[in-house]
Design an enzyme around this catalytic site. Structure first.
Site, PDB file in Angstrom:
ATOM      1  N   SER A 100       0.862  -1.188   0.000  1.00  8.92           N
ATOM      2  CA  SER A 100       0.000   0.000   0.000  1.00  8.92           C
ATOM      3  C   SER A 100       0.891   1.228   0.000  1.00  8.92           C
ATOM      4  O   SER A 100       1.546   1.521   1.000  1.00  8.92           O
ATOM      5  CB  SER A 100      -0.907  -0.002   1.235  1.00  8.92           C
ATOM      6  OG  SER A 100      -1.750  -1.119   1.226  1.00  8.92           O
ATOM      7  N   LYS A 176      -7.032   1.494  -2.843  1.00 14.18           N
ATOM      8  CA  LYS A 176      -6.634   0.990  -1.522  1.00 14.18           C
ATOM      9  C   LYS A 176      -6.721   2.099  -0.469  1.00 14.18           C
ATOM     10  O   LYS A 176      -7.089   1.852   0.683  1.00 14.18           O
ATOM     11  CB  LYS A 176      -5.219   0.415  -1.568  1.00 14.18           C
ATOM     12  CG  LYS A 176      -4.726  -0.173  -0.238  1.00 14.18           C
ATOM     13  CD  LYS A 176      -5.631  -1.310   0.256  1.00 14.18           C
ATOM     14  CE  LYS A 176      -5.229  -1.824   1.641  1.00 14.18           C
ATOM     15  NZ  LYS A 176      -3.979  -2.580   1.654  1.00 14.18           N
ATOM     16  N   LYS A 245      -0.244   5.004   8.533  1.00 15.90           N
ATOM     17  CA  LYS A 245       0.418   5.344   7.264  1.00 15.90           C
ATOM     18  C   LYS A 245      -0.611   5.576   6.161  1.00 15.90           C
ATOM     19  O   LYS A 245      -0.532   6.551   5.403  1.00 15.90           O
ATOM     20  CB  LYS A 245       1.353   4.213   6.859  1.00 15.90           C
ATOM     21  CG  LYS A 245       1.888   4.309   5.421  1.00 15.90           C
ATOM     22  CD  LYS A 245       2.607   3.050   4.991  1.00 15.90           C
ATOM     23  CE  LYS A 245       1.726   1.843   4.939  1.00 15.90           C
ATOM     24  NZ  LYS A 245       1.194   1.514   3.614  1.00 15.90           N
TER      25      LYS A 245
END
Length: 296
Positions: A100, A176, A245
């Site tokens: 990701s 995502k 993140k």
């Protein structure tokens, strides 16, 4: 007899990478692996995988390279540093990145790799966590040329129940980000709900079964609420740092697009607060402690 299946390289043998590799080996693919900590590859070696000493050496031996790494910096290092994939990449090879990452960085790295070596890039982040990786039921959202994605579809069928082409390179990463915004905000609300139910004298362990099938139901609710109610924080299936993140990526992407993500921005602040209290490497089920402690 040598296998007629494409030979695969896999970089990043972590919580997700390990079960994904097991499934690729079970499907009969010749598999070469590399991890920064080589000891994590020992189980795969026992199952027939070949451990390579550098990403470059791995790339030289395989038809297709797959990555499942922590963040953009880790991918950039593995691809472009000395002894990286770019040193031995060649036209006709594909790089499939399950990590990701930031969409803009993905597009920049893909363009640089293809310009330098002819190797093409498919960003294919996944959703479903370690249970999905183990069962081969991941949802895979891909960005790249249509012919490249169709080429890898039979291979990725061993890993996921669904592979959707979302657009050109980078589109998988945007998708995502959207996925993680929903997951992270949901996880925080579930933690808030469990803590509230406990304070109000309701058995929080009953929340998930009571709400199953209703409009508030979700996979995160069914997984996280029982863990939070029972204070079951191990084994660690994913990490708070990963959600943080991805929330930071969401806020950055929205800013780049001239939009706003106030809910995800607040979620990032709460996740960062929780992480600062020593939970970055812990399971997101620990988020319930953020709200339990706030009420004390």
């Amino acid at each position: 007899m040598p296998s007629s299946l494409p030979s695969l390289g896999f970089v990043g043998i972590g919580l997700m990478g390990l079960p994904m590799c097991r499934r690729l080996l079970a499907a009969g693919h010749p598999l070469h692996v590399w991890n920064r900590s080589p000891d994590k590859c020992s189980e795969l070696q026992a199952l027939g995988a070949v451990i390579e000493h550098t990403p470059a050496a791995l790339c030289a031996e395989v038809d297709l390279v797959m990555l499942c790494l922590a963040d953009t910096a880790a991918v950039r290092s593995v691809v472009f540093d000395a002894d990286g994939i770019a040193e031995r990449a060649k036209p006709g090879q594909l790089l499939v990145d399950f990590s990701s990452l930031e969409p803009a960085a993905t597009r920049e790295m893909a363009a640089a790799l293809e310009s330098r070596t002819g190797m093409r890039w498919v960003d294919a982040p996944v959703s479903g966590g370690t249970p999905g990786a183990e069962a081969g039921t991941l949802a895979i959202m891909a960005g790249g040329r249509e012919e490249d994605i169709e080429r890898i579809r039979p291979i990725l069928a061993h890993l996921g129940q669904r592979l959707t082409r979302m657009g050109d390179v980078g589109a998988g990463q945007v998708t995502k980000v959207c996925n993680q915004m929903l997951v992270a905000c949901n996880a925080l609300v579930i933690a808030e709900v469990v803590a509230l139910a406990e304070r109000a004298g309701v058995d929080a362990a009953l929340l998930a079964p009571a709400l199953a099938g209703g409009f508030a139901d979700s996979k995160p609710l069914q997984i996280l609420a029982p863990q939070m109610a029972d204070s079951q924080f191990e084994p660690i299936k994913w990490h708070v740092r990963t959600l943080l993140k991805d929330l930071d990526t969401a806020v950055k992407l929205a800013r780049e697009q001239g939009g706003a993500t106030p809910m995800s921005g607040l979620a990032a602040q709460l996740m960062r607060l929780h992480g600062s209290q020593g939970y970055l490497e812990q399971d997101p089920a620990t988020l319930v402690r953020l709200f339990r402690e706030a009420s004390q």
